[in-house]
Enzyme design. Structure first.
Site, mmCIF file in Angstrom:
data_model
loop_
_atom_site.group_PDB
_atom_site.id
_atom_site.type_symbol
_atom_site.label_atom_id
_atom_site.label_comp_id
_atom_site.label_asym_id
_atom_site.label_seq_id
_atom_site.Cartn_x
_atom_site.Cartn_y
_atom_site.Cartn_z
ATOM 1 N N HIS A 122 0.727 -1.504 -0.125
ATOM 2 C CA HIS A 122 -0.047 0.256 -0.203
ATOM 3 C C HIS A 122 0.715 1.553 -0.232
ATOM 4 C CE1 HIS A 122 -3.250 3.025 2.095
ATOM 5 N NE2 HIS A 122 -3.161 2.682 0.996
ATOM 6 N N CYS A 141 -0.534 0.252 9.414
ATOM 7 C CA CYS A 141 -0.325 1.419 9.243
ATOM 8 C C CYS A 141 -2.473 1.769 8.480
ATOM 9 C CB CYS A 141 0.006 1.851 7.570
ATOM 10 S SG CYS A 141 1.917 2.333 9.018
ATOM 11 N N HIS A 142 -2.779 1.208 7.349
ATOM 12 C CA HIS A 142 -4.338 0.765 7.361
ATOM 13 C C HIS A 142 -4.618 0.170 7.395
ATOM 14 C CE1 HIS A 142 -1.276 4.299 5.374
ATOM 15 N NE2 HIS A 142 -1.694 4.960 5.962
ATOM 16 N N GLY A 143 -4.314 -1.264 7.695
ATOM 17 C CA GLY A 143 -4.790 -2.213 8.201
ATOM 18 C C GLY A 143 -5.032 -3.835 6.915
ATOM 19 N N PRO A 156 -6.353 -2.478 1.618
ATOM 20 C CA PRO A 156 -6.321 -1.131 0.796
ATOM 21 C C PRO A 156 -5.005 -1.801 -0.192
ATOM 22 C CG PRO A 156 -4.741 -0.534 2.830
ATOM 23 C CD PRO A 156 -5.883 -1.526 3.385
#
Ligand code: FES
Length: 177
Positions: A122, A141-143, A156
Site C-alpha cells: 500500500h 498503518c491502514h490494516g 487497501p
C-alpha cells in the site's frame, strides 16, 4: 518474542541481520519499525543495484521468521509450518485480489520457506508477522492483511508482498539478489 542478534560481523553475509522472531511475539519488534519506508531508505542506487546476500536458513526454526536487511529494506525469511502451507495451498486464487498460487511464490522442493520483501504494497509500512486474520502479516498503518503465502487478503494494499529474486545454493542456504 524477539531477540537481537549479537554475533554479527563474523560472517559478512550476516552483517545485516536484524532479529529473529516467532509468532505473535514478533509484534513488539515489528511495531517498532512500522513506519513508512518510502523516503526514509534511500541508499545510493549504484551500490545497491548489484547487492546480493547469502543467508543461512538453519538459523530459522519451523514457525519462525527472520528479518534481514537487504538493499535497505527488510527481508522476511519464514519457515512455515505444515498447517500454514496447507492453508496457503487451499485458497481459491479466483478469490484473490492479486491471484497467485502458493507454488508460484516459493521454490519447488523448499515450500516450507517463504522469502518476501517486508514492505506493505500500500504505502510502504513494515507489516507485523503473526497477526491478522489470515495467519500471515498485518500492516498496522491502514490494516492490510496478508496470508501465509504473503498474499493480500484484506485492506487497501493492491498487491501481494513481493517475492525477491533468490536461489537455493544448498538445502540450507539461499542467495538473494
Ligand atoms: S501501508 Fe500498509 S496498509 Fe497502508
Amino acid at each position: 518474542m524477539s531477540e537481537p542478534v549479537t554475533d554479527v560481523g563474523q560472517d559478512p553475509n550476516r552483517r545485516d541481520f536484524i532479529y529473529i522472531a516467532a509468532g505473535a511475539g514478533a509484534v513488539g519488534a515489528a511495531a517498532m519499525v512500522a513506519v513508512p519506508l518510502i523516503g526514509q531508505m534511500n541508499p545510493a542506487a549504484d551500490t545497491l543495484a548489484l547487492a546480493s546476500i547469502e543467508y543461512d536458513l538453519s538459523k530459522v526454526e519451523e514457525g519462525m521468521q527472520a528479518v534481514v536487511k537487504w538493499r535497505g529494506k527488510p527481508l522476511f525469511v519464514r519457515y512455515r509450518t505444515k498447517k500454514e502451507i496447507a492453508e496457503a495451498k487451499a485458497v481459491d486464487i479466483k478469490t484473490l485480489r492479486d491471484p497467485q498460487t502458493d507454488a508460484e511464490r516459493v521454490k519447488a522442493g523448499h515450500e516450507q520457506y517463504l522469502v518476501l520483501i517486508g514492505v506493505c504494497t500500500h504505502l510502504g509500512c513494515v507489516p507485523n508477522f503473526g497477526t491478522g486474520d489470515y495467519g500471515g502479516w498485518f500492516c498496522p498503518c491502514h490494516g492490510s492483511e496478508y496470508d501465509t503465502s504473503g498474499r493480500i487478503r484484506q485492506g487497501p494494499a493492491p498487491k501481494n508482498l513481493e517475492v525477491p529474486e533468490y536461489t537455493f545454493l544448498s538445502d540450507t542456504k539461499i542467495k538473494v539478489g
